[in-house]
Write an enzyme that holds these catalytic residues in place. Structure first.
Site, short mmCIF file in Angstrom:
data_model
loop_
_atom_site.label_atom_id
_atom_site.label_comp_id
_atom_site.label_asym_id
_atom_site.label_seq_id
_atom_site.Cartn_x
_atom_site.Cartn_y
_atom_site.Cartn_z
N THR A 1 0.83 -1.20 0.00
CA THR A 1 0.00 0.00 0.00
C THR A 1 0.87 1.25 0.00
O THR A 1 0.61 2.20 -0.75
CB THR A 1 -0.92 -0.01 1.24
OG1 THR A 1 -1.69 -1.22 1.23
CG2 THR A 1 -1.85 1.18 1.26
N GLN B 1 0.73 -9.16 -6.42
CA GLN B 1 0.39 -10.58 -6.63
C GLN B 1 1.28 -11.25 -7.67
O GLN B 1 1.40 -12.47 -7.68
CB GLN B 1 -1.08 -10.71 -7.07
CG GLN B 1 -2.10 -10.35 -6.00
CD GLN B 1 -2.10 -11.31 -4.81
OE1 GLN B 1 -1.56 -12.42 -4.87
NE2 GLN B 1 -2.70 -10.88 -3.72
N CYS C 1 -18.24 -9.09 3.69
CA CYS C 1 -19.05 -9.06 4.91
C CYS C 1 -18.34 -8.25 5.98
O CYS C 1 -18.95 -7.67 6.85
CB CYS C 1 -19.29 -10.47 5.44
SG CYS C 1 -17.96 -11.12 6.46
#
Ligand SMILES: *Cc1c(COP(=O)(O)O)cnc(C)c1O
Length: 393
Positions: A74, A183, A329
């Site tokens: 980040t 990634q 969620c």
């Protein structure tokens, strides 16, 4: 406990390799000197930083001076993008994609708050396999574009973007190019010395180094503005005493990745394919998300229609299986993943998506166990689904 876990969430984070831990320990136990200090006791940590910088540079095909150590992926993303915006105060346009990681996506969304200036962001769409249209990309570039930021591999689907080609196109237009390669690092061969990529971000904990360390490749001559201003560390490019042990770990992880890449990719791809083909053939109405071949070897994102991804994860968890789902969620919403939405995955499928991401530490026995367990979980959950009952009437 840990031997019972089947860990299939390697795109979220990875285990620290034993060799990495071993390389780090002396710098936690004995050689704690500050690498900037003048006495002999600090020479060893300073040399360790130098070695790690070379190991990282070797993995990505860069010069060691082009590597800046950071705290995470980040931070690297932010450093690259802010450097470009700082260099071009007159330019107010950025090009990125609809499927970026939040580290880029949310940064772009907040640029006005962060800089006090208004930016126009082009988020390139993707097709149903997760791929970009290169002509649309070309057409999006303008004289006002400060930087292009496009990920090398998608964290949710594993889909690979042709970033080397895209960087060339940007360079022809005199536009800076950044890629979030968190990634892709260690899985895709990289030759930055022979590419038009100006900035490349990466992170240790996605390639078997610890959390809290990352790096940014900054091409020689590319604009740069420190994101953390302070001491003269990293040749004045990033203030803050170096995280020596973790940087040593990152270097070791890069060395291992380079030495084992081809063999590791072959092994992981075989396991992933077995898992994927097994699930798609054993579970009715299961759909693969993302291009079948233009994809990382270890990532598999499957939608199980008419069930909730969250519910699947809870059941998997009871069996000690760690995976992740596309719907968030954690954020308290039932919004399906922005990546799957961008690909136009229908609502009934996007909600039931599960990402399995493998590493070289996974085994065939683990895949067999997952193949045994998942079809039953899906069938059980569908028993409870009114939609499923409807479509099977
Ligand atoms: C994990 C990840 C990040 C963030 O890296 P951190 O080191 O956790 O900050 C950024 N981009 C991609 C594609 C990721 O998968």
């Amino acid at each position: 406990m840990s031997e019972k876990i089947i860990y299939l969430d390697n795109n979220a984070t990875t285990a620290v390799a034993p060799e990495v831990l071993e390389a780090m320990l002396p710098y936690l136990q004995h050689w704690y000197g500050n690498p900037s200090s003048m006495y002999d006791f600090a020479v060893k940590p300073a040399e360790a930083l130098k070695k790690a910088r070379q190991q990282v540079a070797d993995l990505v095909g860069a010069q060691p001076e082009e590597i800046v150590f950071t705290s995470c992926g980040t931070e690297s993303d932010s450093t690259a993008i802010f450097s470009a915006l700082h260099r071009h105060p007159d330019k107010t346009h950025l090009v990125t994609t609809r499927v970026e990681h939040p580290a880029v996506k949310n940064l772009c969304a907040n640029l006005e708050n962060l800089t006090g200036r208004k930016y126009r962001i082009t988020q390139l769409p993707v097709d149903k396999e997760g791929l970009i249209d290169l002509q649309q990309y070309r057409d999006s570039l303008s004289d006002d574009t400060a930087i292009v930021s496009v990920m090398w591999a998608n964290n949710e689907t594993g889909v690979l973007f042709p970033v080397e080609e895209m960087a060339k196109i940007a360079r022809e237009r005199g536009i800076l190019f950044h890629t979030d390669a968190v990634q892709a690092t260690g899985k895709v061969p990289m030759h930055l010395d022979d590419s038009a990529i100006d900035f490349l971000s990466s992170s240790g904990h996605k390639l078997h180094a610890p959390k809290g360390v990352g790096f940014l490749f900054v091409r020689k001559g590319a604009p740069y503005m420190p994101f953390l201003t302070g001491g003269h560390q990293e040749q004045g490019r990033r203030g803050g005493t170096e995280n020596v042990a973790s940087i040593v770990g990152l270097g070791k992880a890069c060395e291992l990745a380079k030495a084992n890449m081809a063999e590791e990719n072959r092994k992981v791809r075989a396991l992933r394919d077995k898992l994927e083909e097994g699930l798609l053939s054993r579970v009715p109405r299961a759909i693969l998300n993302g291009h079948k071949t233009k994809r990382l070897p270890g990532t598999c994102n499957i939608s199980f229609e008419y069930v909730e991804g969250e519910a699947i994860l809870l059941h998997l968890n009871r069996h000690g299986i760690c995976a992740s789902s596309g719907s968030a969620c954690t954020s308290g919403s039932l919004e399906p993943s922005h990546v799957l939405r961008a690909m136009g995955v229908p609502f009934t499928a996007a909600h039931g998506s599960v990402r399995f991401s493998l590493s070289g530490y996974n085994t065939e026995e683990e895949v067999d166990k997952v193949l045994e367990i998942v079809p039953g979980i899906i069938a059980e959950l569908r028993e409870l689904s009114p939609f499923w009952a409807d479509i099977n009437k």
